[in-house]
Design a protein around this motif. Structure first.
Motif, PDB file in Angstrom:
ATOM      1  N   THR A 131       0.820  -1.217   0.000  1.00 53.24           N
ATOM      2  CA  THR A 131       0.000   0.000   0.000  1.00 53.24           C
ATOM      3  C   THR A 131       0.853   1.266   0.000  1.00 53.24           C
ATOM      4  O   THR A 131       0.347   2.345   0.270  1.00 53.24           O
ATOM      5  N   ASP A 132       2.122   1.154  -0.327  1.00 55.82           N
ATOM      6  CA  ASP A 132       3.014   2.307  -0.293  1.00 55.82           C
ATOM      7  C   ASP A 132       3.653   2.592  -1.651  1.00 55.82           C
ATOM      8  O   ASP A 132       4.715   3.196  -1.734  1.00 55.82           O
ATOM      9  N   LEU A 133       2.989   2.184  -2.734  1.00 52.81           N
ATOM     10  CA  LEU A 133       3.542   2.400  -4.069  1.00 52.81           C
ATOM     11  C   LEU A 133       3.311   3.844  -4.495  1.00 52.81           C
ATOM     12  O   LEU A 133       2.249   4.414  -4.256  1.00 52.81           O
ATOM     13  N   THR A 134       4.299   4.439  -5.140  1.00 54.00           N
ATOM     14  CA  THR A 134       4.206   5.850  -5.527  1.00 54.00           C
ATOM     15  C   THR A 134       3.931   6.034  -7.010  1.00 54.00           C
ATOM     16  O   THR A 134       3.392   7.049  -7.409  1.00 54.00           O
ATOM     17  N   GLN A 135       4.283   5.076  -7.847  1.00 58.09           N
ATOM     18  CA  GLN A 135       4.150   5.204  -9.296  1.00 58.09           C
ATOM     19  C   GLN A 135       3.021   4.319  -9.807  1.00 58.09           C
ATOM     20  O   GLN A 135       2.957   3.145  -9.491  1.00 58.09           O
ATOM     21  N   THR A 136       2.131   4.881 -10.621  1.00 52.08           N
ATOM     22  CA  THR A 136       1.088   4.101 -11.279  1.00 52.08           C
ATOM     23  C   THR A 136       1.707   3.420 -12.492  1.00 52.08           C
ATOM     24  O   THR A 136       2.324   4.067 -13.331  1.00 52.08           O
ATOM     25  N   MET A 137       1.549   2.083 -12.556  1.00 48.13           N
ATOM     26  CA  MET A 137       2.177   1.291 -13.602  1.00 48.13           C
ATOM     27  C   MET A 137       1.135   0.432 -14.314  1.00 48.13           C
ATOM     28  O   MET A 137       0.203  -0.064 -13.690  1.00 48.13           O
ATOM     29  N   VAL A 138       1.324   0.262 -15.623  1.00 49.62           N
ATOM     30  CA  VAL A 138       0.534  -0.674 -16.421  1.00 49.62           C
ATOM     31  C   VAL A 138       1.502  -1.770 -16.858  1.00 49.62           C
ATOM     32  O   VAL A 138       2.448  -1.501 -17.598  1.00 49.62           O
ATOM     33  N   TYR A 139       1.271  -2.986 -16.369  1.00 49.48           N
ATOM     34  CA  TYR A 139       2.167  -4.100 -16.669  1.00 49.48           C
ATOM     35  C   TYR A 139       1.561  -5.008 -17.733  1.00 49.48           C
ATOM     36  O   TYR A 139       0.356  -5.251 -17.750  1.00 49.48           O
ATOM     37  N   TYR A 140       2.414  -5.503 -18.616  1.00 49.45           N
ATOM     38  CA  TYR A 140       2.025  -6.488 -19.618  1.00 49.45           C
ATOM     39  C   TYR A 140       3.059  -7.597 -19.590  1.00 49.45           C
ATOM     40  O   TYR A 140       4.225  -7.372 -19.292  1.00 49.45           O
ATOM     41  N   ASN A 145       1.342  -7.067 -26.432  1.00 48.05           N
ATOM     42  CA  ASN A 145       0.398  -6.182 -25.744  1.00 48.05           C
ATOM     43  C   ASN A 145       1.030  -4.856 -25.321  1.00 48.05           C
ATOM     44  O   ASN A 145       0.434  -4.095 -24.554  1.00 48.05           O
ATOM     45  N   GLN A 146       2.215  -4.565 -25.816  1.00 47.70           N
ATOM     46  CA  GLN A 146       2.905  -3.332 -25.419  1.00 47.70           C
ATOM     47  C   GLN A 146       2.139  -2.091 -25.883  1.00 47.70           C
ATOM     48  O   GLN A 146       2.001  -1.127 -25.128  1.00 47.70           O
ATOM     49  N   ALA A 147       1.619  -2.099 -27.091  1.00 47.16           N
ATOM     50  CA  ALA A 147       0.862  -0.942 -27.590  1.00 47.16           C
ATOM     51  C   ALA A 147      -0.414  -0.750 -26.788  1.00 47.16           C
ATOM     52  O   ALA A 147      -0.818   0.377 -26.487  1.00 47.16           O
ATOM     53  N   ALA A 148      -1.056  -1.853 -26.396  1.00 45.02           N
ATOM     54  CA  ALA A 148      -2.259  -1.766 -25.569  1.00 45.02           C
ATOM     55  C   ALA A 148      -1.913  -1.223 -24.179  1.00 45.02           C
ATOM     56  O   ALA A 148      -2.682  -0.441 -23.603  1.00 45.02           O
ATOM     57  N   ALA A 149      -0.767  -1.620 -23.642  1.00 44.46           N
ATOM     58  CA  ALA A 149      -0.339  -1.099 -22.337  1.00 44.46           C
ATOM     59  C   ALA A 149      -0.128   0.413 -22.418  1.00 44.46           C
ATOM     60  O   ALA A 149      -0.495   1.151 -21.500  1.00 44.46           O
ATOM     61  N   LEU A 150       0.451   0.865 -23.522  1.00 45.39           N
ATOM     62  CA  LEU A 150       0.617   2.317 -23.717  1.00 45.39           C
ATOM     63  C   LEU A 150      -0.742   3.011 -23.810  1.00 45.39           C
ATOM     64  O   LEU A 150      -0.924   4.108 -23.293  1.00 45.39           O
ATOM     65  N   LEU A 174      -3.474  -7.214 -19.249  1.00 45.04           N
ATOM     66  CA  LEU A 174      -2.787  -6.058 -18.651  1.00 45.04           C
ATOM     67  C   LEU A 174      -3.147  -5.996 -17.173  1.00 45.04           C
ATOM     68  O   LEU A 174      -4.246  -6.387 -16.775  1.00 45.04           O
ATOM     69  N   THR A 175      -2.238  -5.474 -16.374  1.00 45.65           N
ATOM     70  CA  THR A 175      -2.507  -5.252 -14.952  1.00 45.65           C
ATOM     71  C   THR A 175      -2.077  -3.839 -14.611  1.00 45.65           C
ATOM     72  O   THR A 175      -0.930  -3.458 -14.828  1.00 45.65           O
TER      73      THR A 175
END
Length: 184
Positions: A131-140, A145-150, A174-175
């Motif tokens: 619960t202490d993460l500072t950066q919002t990340m989209v993981y693939y 699926n890299q273009a979809a992650a973008l 994607l997560t």
């Protein structure tokens, strides 16, 4: 024919001496360590065979990490992947899971609603293990699926993308892990 020798002091054996095998030499020094060496070798071989057998039976075991490593250290090793040449896309066929990596209650639901409004198929919405993460990340996990992650990152202001296999078992394409920098 046997030759007769004159009797000497070695021919008389005292009556109280009950020795058997007096002709044998004394045991060599250090001979006990041979058994210890064989036992150590057998232990090493059996442990090695056990580890090999376990790796065949359960492919989920990984012997690559440090002993006592936790998911927090695995999170720290992920780095954003720069992808300036990929064109972001929105693919409604892909499933996106949303995890709240902050202490703010309900953030996964609001981010999931924002992604659904942008045209994404949102799957699970839950809290992350941290619960202490500072950066919002989209993981693939799959490079296709890299273009979809973008595209998903573009739907979330300030989000970055990264490739990892940590979330591949969830079944989502994607997560999104929401950090405290999210301003939605």
């Amino acid at each position: 024919m046997a030759e007769k020798y004159p009797k000497d002091r070695f021919d008389t054996i005292p009556e109280d001496l009950h020795r058997v095998g007096a002709h044998r030499a004394p045991r060599a020094r250090g001979r006990g360590w041979i058994g210890v060496g064989w036992a150590a070798l057998a232990t090493v071989v059996l442990v090695g065979l056990g580890v090999f057998g376990l790796s065949l039976v359960d492919s989920g075991n990984s012997f690559n990490g440090a002993i006592g490593s936790t998911s927090k250290s695995a999170t720290a090793t992920r780095t954003p992947t720069p992808t300036p040449t990929i064109t972001p896309i929105v693919d409604p066929k892909l499933t996106v899971n949303v995890l709240n990596g902050t202490a703010t209650a309900g953030l996964a639901n609001s981010v999931g609603d924002a992604l659904a409004k942008a045209g994404w198929k949102v799957g699970a919405r839950a809290n992350a293990s941290e619960t202490d993460l500072t950066q919002t990340m989209v993981y693939y996990s799959d490079p296709k699926n890299q273009a979809a992650a973008l595209g998903a990152a573009k739907s979330l202001p300030g989000a970055k993308i990264g490739q990892t296999q940590d979330y591949a078992e969830t079944g989502a394409d994607l997560t999104v892990v929401v950090g405290s920098d999210y301003k939605g």
